[in-house]
Write a protein that holds these residues in place. Sequence first.
Motif, PDB file in Angstrom:
ATOM      1  N   THR A   1       0.839  -1.201   0.000  1.00  8.94           N
ATOM      2  CA  THR A   1       0.000   0.000   0.000  1.00  8.94           C
ATOM      3  C   THR A   1       0.871   1.245   0.000  1.00  8.94           C
TER       4      THR A   1
ATOM      5  N   HIS B   1      -3.599   3.400  -1.247  1.00  8.72           N
ATOM      6  CA  HIS B   1      -3.889   2.801  -2.549  1.00  8.72           C
ATOM      7  C   HIS B   1      -3.039   1.545  -2.725  1.00  8.72           C
ATOM      8  N   THR B   2      -3.462   0.684  -3.631  1.00 11.24           N
ATOM      9  CA  THR B   2      -2.706  -0.545  -3.882  1.00 11.24           C
ATOM     10  C   THR B   2      -1.324  -0.216  -4.441  1.00 11.24           C
TER      11      THR B   2
ATOM     12  N   ASN C   1      -7.642   0.305  -8.264  1.00  7.62           N
ATOM     13  CA  ASN C   1      -8.239   0.538  -6.952  1.00  7.62           C
ATOM     14  C   ASN C   1      -9.757   0.541  -7.093  1.00  7.62           C
ATOM     15  N   GLN C   2     -10.422   0.099  -6.045  1.00  6.35           N
ATOM     16  CA  GLN C   2     -11.879   0.055  -6.024  1.00  6.35           C
ATOM     17  C   GLN C   2     -12.397   1.315  -5.333  1.00  6.35           C
TER      18      GLN C   2
ATOM     19  N   ASN D   1      -7.635   1.470  -0.290  1.00  5.35           N
ATOM     20  CA  ASN D   1      -7.399   0.187  -0.945  1.00  5.35           C
ATOM     21  C   ASN D   1      -6.067  -0.352  -0.433  1.00  5.35           C
TER      22      ASN D   1
ATOM     23  N   TYR E   1     -10.888  -3.006   0.475  1.00  2.12           N
ATOM     24  CA  TYR E   1     -11.120  -1.618   0.092  1.00  2.12           C
ATOM     25  C   TYR E   1     -12.276  -1.080   0.923  1.00  2.12           C
TER      26      TYR E   1
ATOM     27  N   ARG F   1     -15.640  -1.775   4.988  1.00  2.00           N
ATOM     28  CA  ARG F   1     -14.551  -2.454   4.293  1.00  2.00           C
ATOM     29  C   ARG F   1     -15.053  -3.720   3.603  1.00  2.00           C
TER      30      ARG F   1
ATOM     31  N   LEU G   1     -11.053  -7.440  -1.364  1.00  2.00           N
ATOM     32  CA  LEU G   1     -10.473  -6.963  -2.620  1.00  2.00           C
ATOM     33  C   LEU G   1      -9.545  -8.045  -3.158  1.00  2.00           C
TER      34      LEU G   1
END
Length: 214
Positions: free
Chosen positions: A82, A91-92, A109-110, A115, A134, A141, A144
């Motif tokens: 992350t 974010h990822t 990212n969702q 995420n 996410y 939550r 993901l």
Amino acid sequence: MAHSRCIRSRCLLMLAAFLVVVGVMMPLLSGTSFAKSTTPLRPATSSAKSWNIVSSPNQTSNNDNLSDVVAVSASDVWAVGTYFGNGGNPHTLIEQWNGTSWSIVASPNQGVRANLLYGVASVSANNIWAVGEYTDSNTIRHTLIEHWNGTKWSIVASPNQGTNNNQLSGVVAVSVNNIWAVGNYLNGSGIPQTLVEHWNGTSWSIVASPNQGT
């Protein structure tokens, strides 16, 4: 009587032979000294290698974190985690080792909130899975799951248990049609419960798993 005399004669001959041998060997042994070795013992040499830091990129100047890693080969290694964007949301983050250096590979990212990726597993160079969570606009939550097809990463639909928080923290690949992910969800009382999901080659589904205690 003759037989008894024969036995006694044979015994006397054996005793005489033994005394002769002893008489010959004793002088030789008496002059022999057994010196103690003075050669010092040397410790075994170690061939153990040491760890060293390998340079890896960061997405921004904010916090970046890698949570898990999987090796497909010596020149194909993946790490997931992350990074925190300028807006403060995580974010990822996915990075790949090509045998020479690490580089960031774009990952989806969702939604627009948090995420995070926690685990990664590989079936082959063109079939890699990453799992995490996410957060939606209501701060709930959800699971993901992302997949690498050899060209790009994409989000794959994954189920959630109940309507409270869900997350996946680890994943393992047995085969192309047999992949498992684990994590937890909050029940109606807000207590974390085990969460196990399975990929059958077509879709992810929740598999019932027990909990310890009540």
